[in-house]
Design a protein around this motif. Structure first.
Motif, PDB file in Angstrom:
ATOM      1  N   THR A  13      13.881   0.566 -10.690  1.00  0.00           N
ATOM      2  CA  THR A  13      12.606   0.212 -11.162  1.00  0.00           C
ATOM      3  C   THR A  13      11.678  -0.253 -10.187  1.00  0.00           C
ATOM      4  OG1 THR A  13      13.567  -0.804 -12.966  1.00  0.00           O
ATOM      5  CG2 THR A  13      11.322  -1.850 -12.687  1.00  0.00           C
ATOM      6  N   GLU A  14      11.968  -0.764  -9.091  1.00  0.00           N
ATOM      7  CA  GLU A  14      11.306  -1.267  -8.014  1.00  0.00           C
ATOM      8  C   GLU A  14      10.690  -0.388  -6.885  1.00  0.00           C
ATOM      9  OE1 GLU A  14       9.695  -4.127  -8.134  1.00  0.00           O
ATOM     10  OE2 GLU A  14      10.746  -4.754 -10.063  1.00  0.00           O
ATOM     11  N   ALA A  15      11.791   0.772  -6.795  1.00  0.00           N
ATOM     12  CA  ALA A  15      11.574   1.659  -5.565  1.00  0.00           C
ATOM     13  C   ALA A  15      10.052   2.342  -5.817  1.00  0.00           C
ATOM     14  CB  ALA A  15      12.508   2.730  -5.543  1.00  0.00           C
ATOM     15  N   PRO A  16       9.453   2.703  -7.089  1.00  0.00           N
ATOM     16  CA  PRO A  16       8.227   3.386  -6.988  1.00  0.00           C
ATOM     17  C   PRO A  16       7.278   2.739  -6.572  1.00  0.00           C
ATOM     18  CG  PRO A  16       9.778   4.133  -8.942  1.00  0.00           C
ATOM     19  CD  PRO A  16      10.398   2.958  -8.262  1.00  0.00           C
ATOM     20  N   GLY A  17       7.214   1.306  -7.060  1.00  0.00           N
ATOM     21  CA  GLY A  17       6.005   0.453  -6.897  1.00  0.00           C
ATOM     22  C   GLY A  17       5.440   0.409  -5.579  1.00  0.00           C
ATOM     23  N   GLY A  18       6.275   0.342  -4.622  1.00  0.00           N
ATOM     24  CA  GLY A  18       5.876   0.233  -3.251  1.00  0.00           C
ATOM     25  C   GLY A  18       5.502  -1.217  -2.717  1.00  0.00           C
ATOM     26  N   ARG A  19       5.888  -2.314  -3.740  1.00  0.00           N
ATOM     27  CA  ARG A  19       5.420  -3.515  -3.312  1.00  0.00           C
ATOM     28  C   ARG A  19       6.791  -4.205  -2.830  1.00  0.00           C
ATOM     29  NH1 ARG A  19       1.942  -5.637  -8.267  1.00  0.00           N
ATOM     30  NH2 ARG A  19       3.726  -4.530  -9.462  1.00  0.00           N
ATOM     31  N   THR A  20       7.998  -3.678  -3.107  1.00  0.00           N
ATOM     32  CA  THR A  20       9.273  -4.415  -2.682  1.00  0.00           C
ATOM     33  C   THR A  20       9.712  -3.681  -1.480  1.00  0.00           C
ATOM     34  OG1 THR A  20       9.715  -4.654  -5.120  1.00  0.00           O
ATOM     35  CG2 THR A  20      11.561  -4.688  -3.662  1.00  0.00           C
ATOM     36  N   PRO A  21      10.342  -4.852  -0.485  1.00  0.00           N
ATOM     37  CA  PRO A  21      10.835  -4.038   0.789  1.00  0.00           C
ATOM     38  C   PRO A  21      11.718  -3.127   0.540  1.00  0.00           C
ATOM     39  CG  PRO A  21      10.567  -6.431   0.846  1.00  0.00           C
ATOM     40  CD  PRO A  21      10.334  -5.933  -0.676  1.00  0.00           C
ATOM     41  N   ALA A  22      11.653  -2.218   1.273  1.00  0.00           N
ATOM     42  CA  ALA A  22      12.787  -1.096   1.255  1.00  0.00           C
ATOM     43  C   ALA A  22      14.096  -1.344   1.530  1.00  0.00           C
ATOM     44  CB  ALA A  22      12.519   0.043   2.214  1.00  0.00           C
ATOM     45  N   ALA A  23      14.111  -2.513   2.149  1.00  0.00           N
ATOM     46  CA  ALA A  23      15.532  -2.967   2.518  1.00  0.00           C
ATOM     47  C   ALA A  23      16.301  -3.545   1.516  1.00  0.00           C
ATOM     48  CB  ALA A  23      15.645  -3.996   3.858  1.00  0.00           C
ATOM     49  N   LEU A  24      15.261  -4.283   0.812  1.00  0.00           N
ATOM     50  CA  LEU A  24      15.841  -5.082  -0.548  1.00  0.00           C
ATOM     51  C   LEU A  24      16.205  -3.950  -1.596  1.00  0.00           C
ATOM     52  CD1 LEU A  24      16.414  -7.514  -2.138  1.00  0.00           C
ATOM     53  CD2 LEU A  24      14.032  -7.545  -2.830  1.00  0.00           C
TER      54      LEU A  24
END
Length: 528
Positions: free
Chosen positions: A220-231
Protein backbone atom coordinates in the motif's frame (compact mmCIF):
# COMPACT_ATOMS: atom_id res chain seq x y z
CA UNK A 1 -27.44 -33.88 21.31
CA UNK A 2 -28.96 -31.03 19.29
CA UNK A 3 -32.70 -31.44 18.90
CA UNK A 4 -34.16 -28.03 17.98
CA UNK A 5 -36.51 -28.15 14.99
CA UNK A 6 -36.45 -25.38 12.40
CA UNK A 7 -40.20 -24.85 12.25
CA UNK A 8 -40.61 -24.35 16.00
CA UNK A 9 -40.46 -21.14 18.01
CA UNK A 10 -37.00 -21.86 19.46
CA UNK A 11 -35.71 -22.69 15.99
CA UNK A 12 -36.96 -19.40 14.57
CA UNK A 13 -35.36 -17.42 17.39
CA UNK A 14 -32.01 -19.15 16.83
CA UNK A 15 -32.21 -18.47 13.10
CA UNK A 16 -33.09 -14.81 13.74
CA UNK A 17 -30.11 -14.31 16.05
CA UNK A 18 -27.61 -15.92 13.69
CA UNK A 19 -28.93 -14.18 10.58
CA UNK A 20 -28.97 -10.75 12.23
CA UNK A 21 -25.54 -11.30 13.76
CA UNK A 22 -23.87 -12.27 10.51
CA UNK A 23 -25.80 -9.56 8.67
CA UNK A 24 -24.32 -6.87 10.92
CA UNK A 25 -20.85 -7.76 9.66
CA UNK A 26 -22.05 -8.28 6.09
CA UNK A 27 -23.88 -4.97 5.92
CA UNK A 28 -20.88 -3.09 7.24
CA UNK A 29 -18.55 -4.59 4.66
CA UNK A 30 -20.89 -3.75 1.77
CA UNK A 31 -21.99 -0.25 2.72
CA UNK A 32 -18.57 1.14 3.64
CA UNK A 33 -17.54 1.25 -0.03
CA UNK A 34 -20.53 3.48 -0.75
CA UNK A 35 -19.38 5.93 1.92
CA UNK A 36 -15.74 6.14 0.81
CA UNK A 37 -15.95 9.37 -1.26
CA UNK A 38 -17.78 11.29 1.48
CA UNK A 39 -15.57 10.12 4.34
CA UNK A 40 -12.47 10.84 2.23
CA UNK A 41 -13.63 14.41 1.82
CA UNK A 42 -14.54 14.89 5.46
CA UNK A 43 -11.41 13.25 6.87
CA UNK A 44 -9.04 14.59 4.17
CA UNK A 45 -7.95 11.08 3.22
CA UNK A 46 -6.00 10.03 0.15
CA UNK A 47 -6.28 6.78 -1.82
CA UNK A 48 -3.99 4.98 0.64
CA UNK A 49 -6.28 6.05 3.48
CA UNK A 50 -9.27 4.60 1.63
CA UNK A 51 -7.36 1.39 0.97
CA UNK A 52 -6.60 1.06 4.68
CA UNK A 53 -10.23 1.79 5.56
CA UNK A 54 -11.16 -1.36 3.65
CA UNK A 55 -8.05 -3.42 4.34
CA UNK A 56 -7.72 -2.83 8.08
CA UNK A 57 -11.00 -4.68 8.59
CA UNK A 58 -10.12 -7.49 6.18
CA UNK A 59 -6.65 -7.85 7.69
CA UNK A 60 -7.74 -8.64 11.23
CA UNK A 61 -10.74 -10.65 10.05
CA UNK A 62 -8.61 -12.89 7.82
CA UNK A 63 -5.88 -13.18 10.44
CA UNK A 64 -8.08 -14.28 13.33
CA UNK A 65 -11.20 -15.91 11.84
CA UNK A 66 -9.90 -19.47 12.28
CA UNK A 67 -8.87 -18.71 15.85
CA UNK A 68 -12.34 -17.23 16.45
CA UNK A 69 -13.96 -20.53 15.49
CA UNK A 70 -11.62 -22.39 17.83
CA UNK A 71 -12.47 -20.10 20.74
CA UNK A 72 -16.17 -20.71 20.18
CA UNK A 73 -15.80 -24.48 20.22
CA UNK A 74 -13.71 -24.35 23.39
CA UNK A 75 -15.44 -21.71 25.53
CA UNK A 76 -18.96 -21.73 24.15
CA UNK A 77 -20.23 -20.76 20.72
CA UNK A 78 -22.95 -18.47 22.00
CA UNK A 79 -20.55 -16.77 24.43
CA UNK A 80 -17.91 -16.01 21.79
CA UNK A 81 -20.60 -15.02 19.29
CA UNK A 82 -22.00 -12.49 21.78
CA UNK A 83 -18.54 -11.17 22.62
CA UNK A 84 -17.94 -10.72 18.91
CA UNK A 85 -21.21 -8.83 18.42
CA UNK A 86 -20.53 -6.48 21.35
CA UNK A 87 -16.89 -5.98 20.29
CA UNK A 88 -17.93 -5.29 16.69
CA UNK A 89 -20.55 -2.79 17.83
CA UNK A 90 -18.18 -0.92 20.14
CA UNK A 91 -15.67 -0.65 17.29
CA UNK A 92 -18.47 0.56 15.00
CA UNK A 93 -19.20 3.41 17.42
CA UNK A 94 -15.52 4.37 17.33
CA UNK A 95 -15.69 4.34 13.52
CA UNK A 96 -18.71 6.61 13.57
CA UNK A 97 -16.96 9.03 15.94
CA UNK A 98 -13.61 9.01 14.08
CA UNK A 99 -11.89 12.41 14.10
CA UNK A 100 -9.35 11.54 11.40
CA UNK A 101 -8.49 8.76 8.98
CA UNK A 102 -5.98 7.21 11.39
CA UNK A 103 -8.65 6.77 14.06
CA UNK A 104 -11.02 5.31 11.49
CA UNK A 105 -8.46 2.78 10.26
CA UNK A 106 -7.63 1.66 13.81
CA UNK A 107 -11.33 1.30 14.60
CA UNK A 108 -11.85 -0.73 11.44
CA UNK A 109 -9.07 -3.09 12.54
CA UNK A 110 -10.88 -3.54 15.84
CA UNK A 111 -14.08 -4.22 13.91
CA UNK A 112 -12.31 -7.03 12.08
CA UNK A 113 -11.43 -8.73 15.36
CA UNK A 114 -15.10 -8.62 16.36
CA UNK A 115 -16.05 -10.00 12.96
CA UNK A 116 -13.57 -12.86 13.41
CA UNK A 117 -15.37 -13.81 16.63
CA UNK A 118 -18.95 -13.57 15.39
CA UNK A 119 -18.69 -14.74 11.77
CA UNK A 120 -17.79 -18.41 12.36
CA UNK A 121 -20.10 -18.49 15.37
CA UNK A 122 -23.30 -17.97 13.39
CA UNK A 123 -23.02 -21.18 11.38
CA UNK A 124 -21.54 -23.22 14.21
CA UNK A 125 -24.53 -22.31 16.39
CA UNK A 126 -26.85 -23.63 13.68
CA UNK A 127 -24.81 -26.80 13.42
CA UNK A 128 -24.79 -27.37 17.17
CA UNK A 129 -28.43 -26.43 17.84
CA UNK A 130 -30.57 -28.02 15.13
CA UNK A 131 -31.44 -31.66 14.66
CA UNK A 132 -29.37 -33.29 11.92
CA UNK A 133 -32.15 -33.53 9.35
CA UNK A 134 -33.02 -29.83 9.80
CA UNK A 135 -29.47 -28.50 9.43
CA UNK A 136 -29.43 -28.26 5.61
CA UNK A 137 -32.68 -26.27 5.64
CA UNK A 138 -31.40 -24.07 8.46
CA UNK A 139 -28.18 -23.33 6.56
CA UNK A 140 -30.21 -22.68 3.40
CA UNK A 141 -32.50 -20.27 5.22
CA UNK A 142 -29.49 -18.56 6.81
CA UNK A 143 -27.89 -18.22 3.37
CA UNK A 144 -31.00 -16.91 1.67
CA UNK A 145 -31.81 -14.37 4.37
CA UNK A 146 -28.17 -13.32 4.45
CA UNK A 147 -28.40 -12.73 0.71
CA UNK A 148 -31.38 -10.46 1.22
CA UNK A 149 -29.39 -8.49 3.79
CA UNK A 150 -26.51 -8.25 1.35
CA UNK A 151 -28.85 -6.94 -1.32
CA UNK A 152 -30.36 -4.35 1.01
CA UNK A 153 -26.99 -3.18 2.32
CA UNK A 154 -25.79 -0.96 -0.56
CA UNK A 155 -29.22 0.64 -0.91
CA UNK A 156 -29.43 1.34 2.83
CA UNK A 157 -25.85 2.60 2.83
CA UNK A 158 -26.43 4.96 -0.07
CA UNK A 159 -29.57 6.32 1.56
CA UNK A 160 -27.81 6.82 4.90
CA UNK A 161 -24.84 8.59 3.29
CA UNK A 162 -27.15 10.99 1.46
CA UNK A 163 -29.72 11.54 4.20
CA UNK A 164 -27.70 11.43 7.41
CA UNK A 165 -24.00 11.26 6.56
CA UNK A 166 -21.40 8.51 6.33
CA UNK A 167 -21.00 8.16 10.11
CA UNK A 168 -24.43 6.56 10.35
CA UNK A 169 -23.22 3.70 8.18
CA UNK A 170 -21.35 2.57 11.30
CA UNK A 171 -23.72 3.82 14.00
CA UNK A 172 -26.60 1.85 12.46
CA UNK A 173 -24.95 -1.28 13.87
CA UNK A 174 -25.85 -0.29 17.44
CA UNK A 175 -29.63 -0.97 17.35
CA UNK A 176 -29.16 -4.07 15.19
CA UNK A 177 -26.60 -5.48 17.61
CA UNK A 178 -28.84 -4.74 20.58
CA UNK A 179 -31.54 -6.96 19.04
CA UNK A 180 -28.99 -9.72 18.37
CA UNK A 181 -27.74 -9.68 21.96
CA UNK A 182 -31.25 -9.69 23.41
CA UNK A 183 -32.42 -12.60 21.24
CA UNK A 184 -29.23 -14.63 21.69
CA UNK A 185 -29.18 -14.29 25.48
CA UNK A 186 -32.82 -15.34 25.78
CA UNK A 187 -33.20 -17.97 23.06
CA UNK A 188 -29.88 -19.39 21.80
CA UNK A 189 -28.61 -22.46 23.70
CA UNK A 190 -24.95 -22.68 24.66
CA UNK A 191 -22.84 -25.40 23.11
CA UNK A 192 -19.19 -26.48 23.15
CA UNK A 193 -17.12 -29.10 21.38
CA UNK A 194 -16.36 -31.83 23.94
CA UNK A 195 -13.37 -32.94 21.86
CA UNK A 196 -11.78 -29.47 21.74
CA UNK A 197 -8.70 -29.66 23.88
CA UNK A 198 -5.06 -28.67 23.90
CA UNK A 199 -3.48 -25.26 23.82
CA UNK A 200 -4.41 -22.71 21.18
CA UNK A 201 -2.12 -22.02 18.28
CA UNK A 202 -1.61 -18.39 19.30
CA UNK A 203 1.84 -18.10 17.65
CA UNK A 204 0.33 -19.38 14.40
CA UNK A 205 -2.46 -16.78 14.49
CA UNK A 206 -0.01 -14.00 15.38
CA UNK A 207 2.41 -14.96 12.59
CA UNK A 208 -0.43 -15.15 10.05
CA UNK A 209 -1.66 -11.69 11.00
CA UNK A 210 1.88 -10.26 10.94
CA UNK A 211 2.54 -11.78 7.51
CA UNK A 212 -0.59 -10.17 6.09
CA UNK A 213 0.03 -6.86 7.87
CA UNK A 214 3.65 -6.49 6.75
CA UNK A 215 2.92 -7.42 3.15
CA UNK A 216 -0.16 -5.20 2.96
CA UNK A 217 1.66 -2.21 4.44
CA UNK A 218 4.53 -2.56 1.96
CA UNK A 219 2.21 -2.92 -1.04
CA UNK A 220 0.00 0.00 0.00
CA UNK A 221 2.67 2.50 0.99
CA UNK A 222 5.44 1.79 -1.54
CA UNK A 223 3.86 3.54 -4.56
CA UNK A 224 3.01 6.76 -2.69
CA UNK A 225 6.60 7.88 -2.26
CA UNK A 226 5.91 9.49 1.12
CA UNK A 227 6.91 6.58 3.36
CA UNK A 228 10.65 6.02 3.94
CA UNK A 229 12.01 3.20 1.81
CA UNK A 230 13.68 1.65 4.84
CA UNK A 231 10.35 1.33 6.63
CA UNK A 232 8.67 -0.19 3.58
CA UNK A 233 11.54 -2.65 3.19
CA UNK A 234 11.40 -3.61 6.85
CA UNK A 235 7.64 -4.23 6.61
CA UNK A 236 8.10 -6.39 3.52
CA UNK A 237 10.88 -8.42 5.13
CA UNK A 238 8.86 -8.83 8.32
CA UNK A 239 5.84 -9.99 6.32
CA UNK A 240 7.81 -12.58 4.35
CA UNK A 241 9.66 -13.78 7.46
CA UNK A 242 6.38 -14.14 9.36
CA UNK A 243 4.88 -16.14 6.47
CA UNK A 244 7.86 -18.51 6.49
CA UNK A 245 7.68 -18.75 10.28
CA UNK A 246 3.98 -19.54 10.09
CA UNK A 247 4.57 -22.47 7.74
CA UNK A 248 7.38 -23.81 9.94
CA UNK A 249 5.31 -23.53 13.13
CA UNK A 250 2.28 -25.24 11.59
CA UNK A 251 4.42 -28.03 10.15
CA UNK A 252 6.17 -28.62 13.48
CA UNK A 253 2.89 -28.75 15.39
CA UNK A 254 1.31 -31.07 12.87
CA UNK A 255 4.32 -33.38 13.11
CA UNK A 256 4.22 -33.25 16.93
CA UNK A 257 0.60 -34.37 17.03
CA UNK A 258 1.34 -37.26 14.67
CA UNK A 259 4.37 -38.41 16.67
CA UNK A 260 2.81 -38.21 20.11
CA UNK A 261 -0.87 -38.82 19.40
CA UNK A 262 -1.78 -35.26 20.35
CA UNK A 263 0.50 -35.08 23.43
CA UNK A 264 4.01 -33.80 23.80
CA UNK A 265 6.78 -36.18 24.86
CA UNK A 266 7.66 -34.33 28.05
CA UNK A 267 5.32 -34.10 31.02
CA UNK A 268 2.22 -35.19 29.09
CA UNK A 269 1.57 -31.60 28.01
CA UNK A 270 -0.86 -31.16 25.18
CA UNK A 271 0.62 -30.23 21.80
CA UNK A 272 -1.19 -27.15 20.42
CA UNK A 273 -3.32 -28.04 17.45
CA UNK A 274 -2.06 -26.30 14.31
CA UNK A 275 -4.30 -23.51 13.09
CA UNK A 276 -3.61 -24.75 9.56
CA UNK A 277 -2.98 -28.51 9.25
CA UNK A 278 -0.72 -28.57 6.20
CA UNK A 279 -1.97 -32.06 5.39
CA UNK A 280 -5.01 -30.53 3.70
CA UNK A 281 -2.73 -29.46 0.85
CA UNK A 282 -1.77 -33.06 0.09
CA UNK A 283 -4.54 -32.99 -2.51
CA UNK A 284 -3.24 -31.36 -5.68
CA UNK A 285 -6.76 -30.36 -6.69
CA UNK A 286 -7.48 -28.80 -3.32
CA UNK A 287 -4.33 -26.70 -3.65
CA UNK A 288 -5.21 -25.73 -7.22
CA UNK A 289 -8.76 -24.72 -6.33
CA UNK A 290 -7.41 -22.49 -3.58
CA UNK A 291 -5.13 -20.79 -6.12
CA UNK A 292 -8.22 -20.25 -8.30
CA UNK A 293 -9.96 -18.83 -5.24
CA UNK A 294 -7.05 -16.44 -4.68
CA UNK A 295 -7.15 -15.19 -8.28
CA UNK A 296 -10.92 -14.82 -8.40
CA UNK A 297 -11.47 -13.15 -5.05
CA UNK A 298 -8.44 -10.91 -5.59
CA UNK A 299 -10.01 -9.52 -8.74
CA UNK A 300 -13.40 -9.23 -7.09
CA UNK A 301 -11.96 -7.39 -4.09
CA UNK A 302 -10.52 -4.67 -6.32
CA UNK A 303 -13.77 -4.42 -8.28
CA UNK A 304 -15.86 -3.88 -5.16
CA UNK A 305 -13.36 -1.34 -3.82
CA UNK A 306 -13.15 0.79 -6.98
CA UNK A 307 -16.53 0.28 -8.66
CA UNK A 308 -18.66 2.49 -6.41
CA UNK A 309 -15.84 5.04 -6.17
CA UNK A 310 -15.67 5.25 -9.96
CA UNK A 311 -19.42 5.69 -10.31
CA UNK A 312 -19.40 8.63 -7.89
CA UNK A 313 -16.06 10.24 -8.77
CA UNK A 314 -16.15 9.80 -12.54
CA UNK A 315 -19.74 8.98 -13.44
CA UNK A 316 -21.35 11.55 -11.15
CA UNK A 317 -23.73 9.01 -9.60
CA UNK A 318 -25.28 9.81 -6.26
CA UNK A 319 -24.36 7.55 -3.30
CA UNK A 320 -27.71 5.80 -3.38
CA UNK A 321 -27.54 5.20 -7.15
CA UNK A 322 -23.96 3.97 -6.91
CA UNK A 323 -24.79 1.78 -3.91
CA UNK A 324 -27.60 -0.02 -5.70
CA UNK A 325 -25.71 -0.46 -8.98
CA UNK A 326 -24.48 -3.91 -7.92
CA UNK A 327 -27.94 -5.05 -6.77
CA UNK A 328 -28.47 -7.24 -9.88
CA UNK A 329 -25.30 -9.15 -8.95
CA UNK A 330 -26.77 -10.21 -5.60
CA UNK A 331 -30.07 -11.04 -7.26
CA UNK A 332 -28.38 -13.31 -9.79
CA UNK A 333 -26.46 -15.09 -7.03
CA UNK A 334 -29.67 -15.67 -5.10
CA UNK A 335 -31.46 -17.04 -8.17
CA UNK A 336 -28.73 -19.06 -9.83
CA UNK A 337 -26.28 -20.35 -7.20
CA UNK A 338 -28.34 -23.43 -6.32
CA UNK A 339 -28.91 -24.22 -10.00
CA UNK A 340 -25.20 -23.84 -10.72
CA UNK A 341 -24.42 -26.23 -7.87
CA UNK A 342 -26.90 -28.80 -9.20
CA UNK A 343 -25.50 -28.47 -12.73
CA UNK A 344 -21.96 -28.96 -11.42
CA UNK A 345 -23.07 -32.19 -9.75
CA UNK A 346 -24.24 -33.54 -13.11
CA UNK A 347 -21.39 -32.50 -15.39
CA UNK A 348 -18.58 -31.90 -12.91
CA UNK A 349 -17.22 -28.55 -11.68
CA UNK A 350 -14.63 -27.98 -14.44
CA UNK A 351 -17.06 -26.75 -17.11
CA UNK A 352 -19.20 -24.33 -15.05
CA UNK A 353 -16.17 -22.93 -13.22
CA UNK A 354 -14.13 -22.42 -16.39
CA UNK A 355 -16.96 -20.88 -18.40
CA UNK A 356 -18.12 -18.83 -15.42
CA UNK A 357 -14.68 -17.32 -14.87
CA UNK A 358 -14.36 -16.44 -18.57
CA UNK A 359 -17.80 -14.78 -18.57
CA UNK A 360 -16.97 -12.92 -15.34
CA UNK A 361 -13.71 -11.70 -16.92
CA UNK A 362 -15.67 -10.39 -19.92
CA UNK A 363 -18.06 -8.66 -17.52
CA UNK A 364 -15.11 -7.04 -15.78
CA UNK A 365 -13.83 -5.72 -19.11
CA UNK A 366 -17.29 -4.23 -19.68
CA UNK A 367 -17.07 -2.64 -16.22
CA UNK A 368 -13.76 -1.07 -17.27
CA UNK A 369 -15.65 0.90 -19.95
CA UNK A 370 -17.81 2.74 -17.39
CA UNK A 371 -16.74 6.37 -17.40
CA UNK A 372 -17.83 9.98 -17.39
CA UNK A 373 -20.78 9.83 -19.76
CA UNK A 374 -21.95 6.32 -18.93
CA UNK A 375 -25.60 5.64 -18.25
CA UNK A 376 -26.86 2.98 -15.91
CA UNK A 377 -29.10 1.19 -18.43
CA UNK A 378 -26.70 1.34 -21.38
CA UNK A 379 -23.36 0.74 -19.65
CA UNK A 380 -23.57 -0.21 -15.98
CA UNK A 381 -26.42 -2.73 -15.99
CA UNK A 382 -25.15 -4.91 -18.89
CA UNK A 383 -21.66 -5.06 -17.35
CA UNK A 384 -23.00 -6.01 -13.92
CA UNK A 385 -25.35 -8.64 -15.39
CA UNK A 386 -22.61 -10.30 -17.45
CA UNK A 387 -20.26 -10.30 -14.45
CA UNK A 388 -23.03 -11.62 -12.21
CA UNK A 389 -23.90 -14.46 -14.60
CA UNK A 390 -20.28 -15.56 -14.65
CA UNK A 391 -19.90 -15.32 -10.91
CA UNK A 392 -23.13 -17.25 -10.29
CA UNK A 393 -21.73 -20.15 -12.29
CA UNK A 394 -18.55 -20.28 -10.20
CA UNK A 395 -19.14 -19.71 -6.50
CA UNK A 396 -21.25 -22.73 -5.54
CA UNK A 397 -19.20 -25.27 -7.56
CA UNK A 398 -16.00 -23.77 -6.17
CA UNK A 399 -17.18 -24.12 -2.57
CA UNK A 400 -18.36 -27.68 -3.18
CA UNK A 401 -15.08 -28.61 -4.91
CA UNK A 402 -13.02 -27.29 -2.00
CA UNK A 403 -14.91 -29.59 0.37
CA UNK A 404 -14.90 -32.55 -2.01
CA UNK A 405 -11.17 -32.48 -2.77
CA UNK A 406 -10.09 -32.43 0.89
CA UNK A 407 -10.03 -35.45 3.17
CA UNK A 408 -13.44 -35.84 4.80
CA UNK A 409 -12.01 -35.40 8.30
CA UNK A 410 -10.51 -32.08 7.16
CA UNK A 411 -13.73 -30.73 5.61
CA UNK A 412 -14.21 -28.03 8.22
CA UNK A 413 -10.63 -26.80 8.13
CA UNK A 414 -10.67 -26.95 4.32
CA UNK A 415 -13.61 -24.56 4.28
CA UNK A 416 -11.88 -22.28 6.77
CA UNK A 417 -8.68 -22.30 4.71
CA UNK A 418 -10.61 -21.42 1.55
CA UNK A 419 -12.38 -18.59 3.37
CA UNK A 420 -9.08 -17.23 4.68
CA UNK A 421 -7.49 -17.50 1.21
CA UNK A 422 -10.33 -15.50 -0.30
CA UNK A 423 -10.10 -12.74 2.30
CA UNK A 424 -6.32 -12.59 2.04
CA UNK A 425 -6.63 -12.36 -1.74
CA UNK A 426 -8.93 -9.35 -1.52
CA UNK A 427 -6.69 -7.76 1.07
CA UNK A 428 -3.49 -8.08 -0.96
CA UNK A 429 -5.10 -7.23 -4.30
CA UNK A 430 -6.68 -4.03 -2.96
CA UNK A 431 -3.28 -3.11 -1.55
CA UNK A 432 -1.35 -3.81 -4.75
CA UNK A 433 -3.44 -3.27 -7.89
CA UNK A 434 -4.80 0.29 -7.45
CA UNK A 435 -1.33 1.80 -6.86
CA UNK A 436 0.10 -0.16 -9.79
CA UNK A 437 -2.73 1.26 -11.92
CA UNK A 438 -1.75 4.80 -10.94
CA UNK A 439 -4.40 5.32 -8.26
CA UNK A 440 -2.33 6.94 -5.53
CA UNK A 441 -2.46 10.11 -3.46
CA UNK A 442 -5.44 12.31 -4.33
CA UNK A 443 -6.23 10.57 -7.62
CA UNK A 444 -9.90 10.32 -6.67
CA UNK A 445 -10.10 14.13 -6.85
CA UNK A 446 -9.16 14.08 -10.55
CA UNK A 447 -11.92 12.29 -12.54
CA UNK A 448 -9.79 11.90 -15.67
CA UNK A 449 -6.86 10.39 -13.77
CA UNK A 450 -9.13 8.13 -11.74
CA UNK A 451 -10.96 6.95 -14.87
CA UNK A 452 -7.69 5.92 -16.52
CA UNK A 453 -6.49 4.10 -13.41
CA UNK A 454 -9.85 2.38 -13.05
CA UNK A 455 -9.67 0.99 -16.60
CA UNK A 456 -6.15 -0.31 -16.01
CA UNK A 457 -7.13 -1.90 -12.68
CA UNK A 458 -10.23 -3.60 -14.13
CA UNK A 459 -8.22 -4.95 -17.05
CA UNK A 460 -5.70 -6.41 -14.61
CA UNK A 461 -8.51 -7.98 -12.60
CA UNK A 462 -10.03 -9.47 -15.74
CA UNK A 463 -6.64 -11.04 -16.42
CA UNK A 464 -6.68 -12.59 -12.94
CA UNK A 465 -10.06 -14.18 -13.60
CA UNK A 466 -8.93 -15.42 -17.01
CA UNK A 467 -5.86 -17.00 -15.40
CA UNK A 468 -8.20 -18.67 -12.91
CA UNK A 469 -10.23 -20.09 -15.81
CA UNK A 470 -7.10 -21.55 -17.43
CA UNK A 471 -5.96 -23.08 -14.14
CA UNK A 472 -9.41 -24.56 -13.53
CA UNK A 473 -9.50 -26.15 -16.96
CA UNK A 474 -6.04 -27.66 -16.51
CA UNK A 475 -6.31 -28.91 -12.92
CA UNK A 476 -9.92 -29.49 -11.80
CA UNK A 477 -11.24 -32.96 -12.53
CA UNK A 478 -14.69 -33.53 -13.97
CA UNK A 479 -15.18 -36.11 -11.21
CA UNK A 480 -14.13 -33.82 -8.36
CA UNK A 481 -17.65 -33.77 -6.91
CA UNK A 482 -18.08 -37.54 -7.09
CA UNK A 483 -17.47 -39.44 -3.86
CA UNK A 484 -15.58 -42.75 -3.97
CA UNK A 485 -18.87 -44.63 -3.62
CA UNK A 486 -20.18 -42.98 -6.76
CA UNK A 487 -22.49 -40.63 -4.92
CA UNK A 488 -22.09 -36.99 -5.75
CA UNK A 489 -21.23 -34.42 -3.15
CA UNK A 490 -24.00 -31.99 -2.31
CA UNK A 491 -22.77 -28.39 -2.23
CA UNK A 492 -23.38 -26.91 1.22
CA UNK A 493 -24.22 -23.52 -0.27
CA UNK A 494 -27.70 -24.06 -1.67
CA UNK A 495 -29.30 -20.66 -2.05
CA UNK A 496 -26.70 -17.96 -1.88
CA UNK A 497 -22.95 -17.80 -1.77
CA UNK A 498 -21.24 -14.78 -0.34
CA UNK A 499 -19.19 -12.72 -2.75
CA UNK A 500 -16.99 -11.37 -0.02
CA UNK A 501 -15.55 -14.79 0.66
CA UNK A 502 -16.77 -18.38 0.48
CA UNK A 503 -19.04 -19.26 3.35
CA UNK A 504 -17.53 -21.08 6.29
CA UNK A 505 -19.14 -24.50 6.33
CA UNK A 506 -20.19 -26.49 9.38
CA UNK A 507 -18.05 -29.49 10.26
CA UNK A 508 -19.49 -32.75 8.93
CA UNK A 509 -20.76 -35.43 11.25
CA UNK A 510 -17.99 -36.89 13.41
CA UNK A 511 -16.15 -39.74 11.76
CA UNK A 512 -15.85 -42.90 13.89
CA UNK A 513 -12.66 -42.97 15.88
CA UNK A 514 -11.31 -46.00 14.05
CA UNK A 515 -11.26 -44.08 10.78
CA UNK A 516 -9.76 -40.89 12.17
CA UNK A 517 -6.01 -40.96 12.75
CA UNK A 518 -4.69 -39.03 15.73
CA UNK A 519 -3.40 -36.22 13.58
CA UNK A 520 -6.89 -35.11 12.55
CA UNK A 521 -7.79 -31.48 13.05
CA UNK A 522 -9.75 -32.22 16.19
CA UNK A 523 -10.49 -28.79 17.48
CA UNK A 524 -12.14 -26.04 15.82
CA UNK A 525 -10.02 -23.79 13.83
CA UNK A 526 -11.86 -25.83 11.26
CA UNK A 527 -15.30 -25.51 12.67
CA UNK A 528 -17.51 -22.58 12.17
Amino acid sequence: MPDVRLGTGPGRWILLATVLGSSVALLDSTVVNVALPRLARDLHADIAGLQWTVNAYTLTLAGFILLGGSLGDRYGRRRIFLIGVVWFTAASVLCGLALNIEMLVLSRALQGIGGALLTPGSLSILQASFAADDRPRAVGAWSGLGGVAGAAGPFAGGWLVEAAGWRWVFLLNVPLAAVVVLVAVRHVPESVDPDARGRFDVPGAALAALALAGTTYALTEAPGGRTPAALIGAAAVAGVAAAVGFVLVERARGRGRRLFGGRAARGGREVPQPMLPLGVFASRQFSAVNVVTFLMYGGMGVLFFLFVLNLQVVGGFSPIAAGTALLPLTGLLLLLSARAGAFAQKVGPRLPMTVGLVVAAIGMLLVARIGKDSSYVRDVLPAVVVFGLGLSAVVAPLTATVLATADVRHAGVASGVNNAVARAAGLLAVAAIPPLAGLTGDAYKDPALFSHGFRVAMTACAALLAAGAVLTFLTVSRDALRAPTGEQVEPECRRHCSVGAPQLQPEPETVPAASSPPDGPGAAPARS
